[in-house]
Design a protein around this motif. Structure first.
Motif, PDB file in Angstrom:
ATOM      1  N   ILE A 173       0.853  -1.183   0.000  1.00 18.84           N
ATOM      2  CA  ILE A 173       0.000   0.000   0.000  1.00 18.84           C
ATOM      3  C   ILE A 173       0.887   1.231   0.000  1.00 18.84           C
ATOM      4  O   ILE A 173       1.693   1.426   0.912  1.00 18.84           O
ATOM      5  CB  ILE A 173      -0.930   0.000   1.229  1.00 18.84           C
ATOM      6  N   CYS A 174       0.726   2.072  -1.020  1.00 22.36           N
ATOM      7  CA  CYS A 174       1.550   3.284  -1.151  1.00 22.36           C
ATOM      8  C   CYS A 174       0.646   4.487  -1.393  1.00 22.36           C
ATOM      9  O   CYS A 174       0.536   4.964  -2.532  1.00 22.36           O
ATOM     10  CB  CYS A 174       2.554   3.138  -2.292  1.00 22.36           C
ATOM     11  N   PRO A 175      -0.019   5.005  -0.379  1.00 21.82           N
ATOM     12  CA  PRO A 175      -0.869   6.171  -0.563  1.00 21.82           C
ATOM     13  C   PRO A 175      -0.044   7.370  -1.014  1.00 21.82           C
ATOM     14  O   PRO A 175       1.076   7.575  -0.531  1.00 21.82           O
ATOM     15  CB  PRO A 175      -1.471   6.396   0.822  1.00 21.82           C
ATOM     16  N   PRO A 176      -0.575   8.190  -1.930  1.00 23.03           N
ATOM     17  CA  PRO A 176       0.185   9.322  -2.457  1.00 23.03           C
ATOM     18  C   PRO A 176       0.104  10.567  -1.574  1.00 23.03           C
ATOM     19  O   PRO A 176       0.063  11.689  -2.076  1.00 23.03           O
ATOM     20  CB  PRO A 176      -0.492   9.555  -3.809  1.00 23.03           C
ATOM     21  N   PHE A 177       0.059  10.402  -0.255  1.00 21.42           N
ATOM     22  CA  PHE A 177      -0.041  11.544   0.648  1.00 21.42           C
ATOM     23  C   PHE A 177       0.550  11.167   1.997  1.00 21.42           C
ATOM     24  O   PHE A 177       0.725   9.989   2.317  1.00 21.42           O
ATOM     25  CB  PHE A 177      -1.504  11.988   0.819  1.00 21.42           C
ATOM     26  N   ASP A 178       0.858  12.178   2.787  1.00 24.63           N
ATOM     27  CA  ASP A 178       1.345  11.959   4.144  1.00 24.63           C
ATOM     28  C   ASP A 178       0.233  12.099   5.175  1.00 24.63           C
ATOM     29  O   ASP A 178       0.305  11.525   6.264  1.00 24.63           O
ATOM     30  CB  ASP A 178       2.465  12.944   4.485  1.00 24.63           C
ATOM     31  N   ALA A 179      -0.780  12.889   4.847  1.00 22.48           N
ATOM     32  CA  ALA A 179      -1.917  13.071   5.747  1.00 22.48           C
ATOM     33  C   ALA A 179      -3.116  13.479   4.922  1.00 22.48           C
ATOM     34  O   ALA A 179      -2.970  14.104   3.861  1.00 22.48           O
ATOM     35  CB  ALA A 179      -1.606  14.144   6.799  1.00 22.48           C
ATOM     36  N   ALA A 180      -4.293  13.115   5.391  1.00 17.40           N
ATOM     37  CA  ALA A 180      -5.500  13.422   4.621  1.00 17.40           C
ATOM     38  C   ALA A 180      -6.707  13.561   5.531  1.00 17.40           C
ATOM     39  O   ALA A 180      -6.867  12.816   6.504  1.00 17.40           O
ATOM     40  CB  ALA A 180      -5.762  12.326   3.580  1.00 17.40           C
ATOM     41  N   SER A 181      -7.552  14.541   5.208  1.00 16.90           N
ATOM     42  CA  SER A 181      -8.861  14.656   5.824  1.00 16.90           C
ATOM     43  C   SER A 181      -9.805  13.714   5.100  1.00 16.90           C
ATOM     44  O   SER A 181      -9.673  13.492   3.889  1.00 16.90           O
ATOM     45  CB  SER A 181      -9.357  16.102   5.716  1.00 16.90           C
ATOM     46  N   VAL A 182     -10.763  13.126   5.831  1.00 18.25           N
ATOM     47  CA  VAL A 182     -11.655  12.126   5.238  1.00 18.25           C
ATOM     48  C   VAL A 182     -13.106  12.551   5.465  1.00 18.25           C
ATOM     49  O   VAL A 182     -13.806  12.014   6.325  1.00 18.25           O
ATOM     50  CB  VAL A 182     -11.422  10.732   5.852  1.00 18.25           C
ATOM     51  N   PRO A 183     -13.593  13.516   4.703  1.00 13.62           N
ATOM     52  CA  PRO A 183     -14.963  13.995   4.920  1.00 13.62           C
ATOM     53  C   PRO A 183     -16.037  12.984   4.558  1.00 13.62           C
ATOM     54  O   PRO A 183     -17.179  13.114   4.979  1.00 13.62           O
ATOM     55  CB  PRO A 183     -15.048  15.237   4.026  1.00 13.62           C
TER      56      PRO A 183
END
Length: 351
Positions: A173-183
């Motif tokens: 798993i390689c998400p393209p971000f370091d942090a994310a809001s999940v609305p």
């Protein structure tokens, strides 16, 4: 859906740091810098005290404080590991829980009211009218502080999990971000890669990558009311974390086609049982969605050498995150308390 719509209407005037559908204004692309404690949030206060050469008593939970009638006054502070209270010249209440400040302020109000009664019996009532007003205003402040705690506290759960490192890059798993809001999630409102914080490693010397997630307060409130077992709560959050990371990873690596088919599973999916070092923590009052709504960052009661600091003092929209509101409130309180005492001349010896 209707639940998200209701949530946004209810929390229109609260901080964007929690449950507003846009954690720390990530979605709206707010250009205001967002700060975080390194290597952890718990290191902020000890580091400041160390740099300032402040004597600190660790592992000491303050349970109450009262004004002293001896000498020049001061504060008698009660703690859980001291049989007798300790005397201090001034008091700064920099806590996440406003109920402690509420009880202490109410004690001051009670003492002022008692002083008023004594004055009334010896002097004219007109001379004590100002004191009556002071005790009433103090009681109002104590009530407001308690209301913030009672009506504004928002529970959250946090989890931390180590994702395994696969030999085959297609199974990673390689998400393209370091942090994310999940609305769009009813369970999680924020996810972050631990290694994105300065001064931290991705694995703390172990294989795999550590991720942290923060639940929505609605989810936390629901499982608390239903008395859901911790093991089940952790399972819900881990499954949602893996689902979100898998969606973003597939979308980034394979484009729109992967995003459209990711719900049916992929060859690179990670199972919950493959995670290591999974920990969960409950915060019964993780955030406050109410505040005293003041223009100031702290409350100063100079006659009693008392300052109250916290993210619940100023208007919620004043600062982008509760962390910044709390930090600036504490710094402001420290500056004001220092003004209570005359500066010490560097060439004079203090005896």
């Amino acid at each position: 859906g209707n639940n998200n719509e209701t949530s946004s209407q209810t929390n229109n005037n609260r901080s964007t740091a929690s449950d507003g559908g846009d954690f720390c204004s990530f979605v709206s692309e707010d250009t205001t810098p967002t700060y975080v404690g390194v290597p952890t949030m718990a290191d902020i206060c000890p580091t400041i005290c160390e740099l300032s050469k402040i004597k600190v008593q660790h592992d000491c939970r303050v349970e109450g404080a009262e004004l002293s009638n001896e000498g020049n006054g001061g504060w008698l502070v009660h703690s859980h590991n001291q049989s007798e209270p300790q005397m201090f010249d001034a008091l700064v209440l920099a806590t996440h829980d406003p109920s402690l400040a509420s009880s202490i302020v109410q004690n001051i109000a009670t003492q002022e009211e008692q002083a008023t009664a004594e004055i009334t019996t010896t002097n004219s009532s007109s001379s004590s009218s100002s004191t009556v007003s002071i005790s009433q205003r103090l009681s109002m402040l104590a009530t407001d502080l308690q209301n913030v705690r009672t009506n504004g506290k928002m529970p959250v759960y946090t989890i931390s999990a180590q994702l395994p490192t696969m030999g085959d890059s297609s199974n990673k798993i390689c998400p393209p971000f370091d942090a994310a809001s999940v609305p769009g999630s009813s369970i999680l409102q924020f996810v972050s890669r631990n290694s994105s914080k300065p001064g931290t490693s991705s694995t703390d010397g172990q294989e795999g990558e550590i991720w942290t997630a923060v639940s929505t307060s609605q989810f936390a409130q629901s499982v608390l009311e239903n008395q859901t077992e911790d093991e089940m709560i952790q399972t819900y959050m881990v499954q949602e974390l893996l689902h979100l990371l898998q969606l973003s990873s597939n979308a980034a690596s394979k484009g729109k086609k992967a995003a459209a088919t990711s719900n049916s599973g992929t060859s690179g999916s990670i199972k919950p049982e493959q995670l290591e070092n999974v920990t969960m923590k409950r915060w019964r009052a993780g955030f406050n969605n109410q505040s005293l709504n003041l223009l100031e960052d702290c409350v100063t009661l100079a006659p009693w050498r008392l300052c109250i600091a916290g993210e619940y003092i100023s208007k919620l929209e004043t600062h982008p995150t509760p962390f910044e509101a709390a930090a600036l409130s504490g710094l402001n309180a420290g500056e004001r308390v220092s003004s209570f005492f005359p500066p010490i001349h560097p060439h004079l010896e203090v005896r």
